[in-house]
Design a protein around this motif. Structure first.
Motif, PDB file in Angstrom:
ATOM      1  N   ASP A 265       4.276  -1.761  -5.203  1.00  0.00           N
ATOM      2  CA  ASP A 265       4.992  -1.466  -3.963  1.00  0.00           C
ATOM      3  C   ASP A 265       4.046  -1.037  -2.840  1.00  0.00           C
ATOM      4  N   VAL A 266       2.907  -1.721  -2.760  1.00  0.00           N
ATOM      5  CA  VAL A 266       1.968  -1.415  -1.676  1.00  0.00           C
ATOM      6  C   VAL A 266       2.240  -2.355  -0.509  1.00  0.00           C
ATOM      7  N   GLU A 267       1.978  -1.852   0.709  1.00  0.00           N
ATOM      8  CA  GLU A 267       2.289  -2.633   1.910  1.00  0.00           C
ATOM      9  C   GLU A 267       1.311  -3.784   2.130  1.00  0.00           C
ATOM     10  N   GLU A 268       0.049  -3.577   1.807  1.00  0.00           N
ATOM     11  CA  GLU A 268      -0.968  -4.605   2.023  1.00  0.00           C
ATOM     12  C   GLU A 268      -1.807  -4.741   0.772  1.00  0.00           C
ATOM     13  N   CYS A 269      -2.006  -5.991   0.348  1.00  0.00           N
ATOM     14  CA  CYS A 269      -2.776  -6.237  -0.864  1.00  0.00           C
ATOM     15  C   CYS A 269      -3.276  -7.680  -0.855  1.00  0.00           C
ATOM     16  N   PRO A 270      -4.512  -7.923  -1.281  1.00  0.00           N
ATOM     17  CA  PRO A 270      -4.960  -9.313  -1.424  1.00  0.00           C
ATOM     18  C   PRO A 270      -4.166 -10.035  -2.501  1.00  0.00           C
ATOM     19  N   LEU A 271      -4.157 -11.352  -2.445  1.00  0.00           N
ATOM     20  CA  LEU A 271      -3.515 -12.153  -3.486  1.00  0.00           C
ATOM     21  C   LEU A 271      -4.457 -12.304  -4.673  1.00  0.00           C
ATOM     22  N   PRO A 272      -3.929 -12.547  -5.884  1.00  0.00           N
ATOM     23  CA  PRO A 272      -4.795 -12.705  -7.049  1.00  0.00           C
ATOM     24  C   PRO A 272      -5.838 -13.806  -6.871  1.00  0.00           C
ATOM     25  N   SER A 273      -5.502 -14.830  -6.088  1.00  0.00           N
ATOM     26  CA  SER A 273      -6.413 -15.956  -5.900  1.00  0.00           C
ATOM     27  C   SER A 273      -7.663 -15.594  -5.090  1.00  0.00           C
ATOM     28  N   LEU A 279     -10.128 -10.507 -10.805  1.00  0.00           N
ATOM     29  CA  LEU A 279     -10.975  -9.349 -11.117  1.00  0.00           C
ATOM     30  C   LEU A 279     -11.732  -8.894  -9.865  1.00  0.00           C
ATOM     31  N   CYS A 280     -11.720  -7.594  -9.581  1.00  0.00           N
ATOM     32  CA  CYS A 280     -12.325  -7.063  -8.361  1.00  0.00           C
ATOM     33  C   CYS A 280     -12.641  -5.573  -8.546  1.00  0.00           C
ATOM     34  N   ASP A 281     -13.179  -4.975  -7.506  1.00  0.00           N
ATOM     35  CA  ASP A 281     -13.330  -3.519  -7.419  1.00  0.00           C
ATOM     36  C   ASP A 281     -12.373  -3.020  -6.349  1.00  0.00           C
ATOM     37  N   VAL A 282     -11.602  -1.990  -6.652  1.00  0.00           N
ATOM     38  CA  VAL A 282     -10.652  -1.433  -5.692  1.00  0.00           C
ATOM     39  C   VAL A 282     -11.170  -0.089  -5.185  1.00  0.00           C
ATOM     40  N   LEU A 283     -11.048   0.132  -3.880  1.00  0.00           N
ATOM     41  CA  LEU A 283     -11.458   1.394  -3.273  1.00  0.00           C
ATOM     42  C   LEU A 283     -10.354   2.433  -3.463  1.00  0.00           C
ATOM     43  N   LEU A 284     -10.713   3.558  -4.073  1.00  0.00           N
ATOM     44  CA  LEU A 284      -9.770   4.655  -4.257  1.00  0.00           C
ATOM     45  C   LEU A 284     -10.298   5.875  -3.508  1.00  0.00           C
ATOM     46  N   ARG A 285      -9.657   6.217  -2.395  1.00  0.00           N
ATOM     47  CA  ARG A 285     -10.033   7.385  -1.617  1.00  0.00           C
ATOM     48  C   ARG A 285      -9.517   8.647  -2.303  1.00  0.00           C
TER      49      ARG A 285
END
Length: 370
Positions: A265-273, A279-285
């Motif tokens: 339920d996030v407002e903005e997110c990249p697509l899996p493609s 697979l990626c690295d996500v920034l967690l503040r």
């Protein structure tokens, strides 16, 4: 733009690498810009080039629409009508405040000079201290005298190089807010160099993040924090970590699996493609991680820093991943204690796994949660 820097490069003789490499940005009249970055990133060299103290190897600097620096053109510093405030203030110890401030006003008559000195001292809150000498003033007052002296000749542009570095931490941020008010009241256009993020946020309308001679992003503080243009900006600004993640589709919903559980339920997110196998690295503040004793996810406190109204906890998950969180200071937990946490992310910022400092994030797609 009143100040326009375009593809500027500066290389010192005998050096294989440019101190400033292909930098471009613009500053509108009346705005305050800040250059920030680690030591040796090129921010002071860039400021000196704008001042006319360094020559351009390539690119250009325009001031008020006039080319003052290029590979072919170099307007001397004294002809640019630029004021400078230095790290050490550079006040004359044998001159009183009035004569320090009036030093650059020798073209004016005595009465006009005295009036201008009184005017700028009133602007910086020091009217009445004309007869004092620098050694009779506090560090903050000396800084204001240096600012008044730079403002007195009504420069087209004001440059400030680490002006608060000799002051204690508490005074630096307060003085940054006050000097912002002074510059705005004077209608000044200013470019400021610092390595301190709180100073940059306090004083700047727009902030440039530099690294190894490159300008990674020129934006307001909110965008630098929440929408970093490169992985370096994401790491350098604010408190946060990168965690391994996988983006996948669950029906029509995009889910980001992380060591703290799925982000949903996030407002903005990249697509899996956007990434191979998602697979990626996500920034967690630190403000993405919430202390919640009821949460099933637990983490051990490995470091704590008291910030007055809050603690900044560094936590390690069972999986070995590290995250950070801001917690109100009445939640005073011991190092080594396990606490419950949950993730609360509004928009997802991701990078290619293991990408370098200059890597951009994947574009996020706006969607309505739910």
């Amino acid at each position: 733009m009143f100040l326009s820097v375009s593809q500027l490069s500066i290389r010192y003789p005998g050096s294989a690498q440019s101190a400033v490499d292909g930098v471009s940005f613009g500053l509108s009249a009346g705005d305050i810009g800040v250059l920030i970055g680690p030591s040796g990133c090129g921010k002071t060299t860039l400021l000196r080039a704008v001042a006319g103290l360094e020559r351009a190897s390539a690119g250009s600097i325009l001031l008020g629409g006039e080319v003052v620096s290029s590979a072919q053109t170099h307007t001397p510093a004294e002809q640019r009508r630029i004021g400078m405030v230095f790290q050490d203030y550079a006040l004359f110890p044998h001159l009183d405040v009035a004569r320090n401030v009036g030093f650059g006003l020798k073209h004016l008559g005595e009465r006009e000079r005295q009036e201008r000195v009184r005017e700028v001292l009133a602007l910086v809150g020091l009217d009445g201290l004309q007869a004092r000498h620098p050694h009779e003033l506090s560090g903050g007052q000396q800084q204001r005298v240096a600012l008044a002296r730079a403002l007195a000749p009504s420069p087209r542009l004001l440059l400030l190089d680490e002006p608060f570095s000799n002051l204690d931490v508490d005074l630096r941020e307060r003085l940054a807010h006050e000097i912002r008010g002074i510059l705005k009241a004077a209608g000044a256009t200013a470019l400021f160099v610092t390595h301190d993020q709180l100073e940059a946020f306090a004083i700047g309308d727009v902030i440039g993040v530099m690294h190894q001679g490159h300008l990674h992003q020129w934006d307001d503080a909110y965008a630098l924090y929440h929408r970093p243009a490169t992985r370096f900006v994401a790491e350098f600004i604010g408190h946060g970590v990168f965690a391994p993640a996988q983006i996948r589709l669950s029906g029509d919903e995009v889910v980001v699996n992380t060591p703290l559980g799925p982000l949903q339920d996030v407002e903005e997110c990249p697509l899996p493609s956007a990434y191979e196998a998602g697979l990626c690295d996500v920034l967690l503040r630190a403000d993405d991680i919430v202390h919640d004793d009821a949460s099933a996810v637990k983490a051990r406190i490995v470091r704590k820093a008291f910030r007055g109204s809050e603690f900044l906890y560094t936590l390690r998950l069972d999986s070995g991943e590290t995250v950070m969180t801001h917690v109100p200071s009445h939640h005073n937990h011991a190092v080594g204690e396990w606490i419950g946490i949950r993730v609360a992310v509004d928009h997802v910022v991701t990078f290619e796994r293991g990408a370098g400092a200059g890597a951009p994030p994947a574009p996020a797609v706006h969607r309505t949660p739910g």
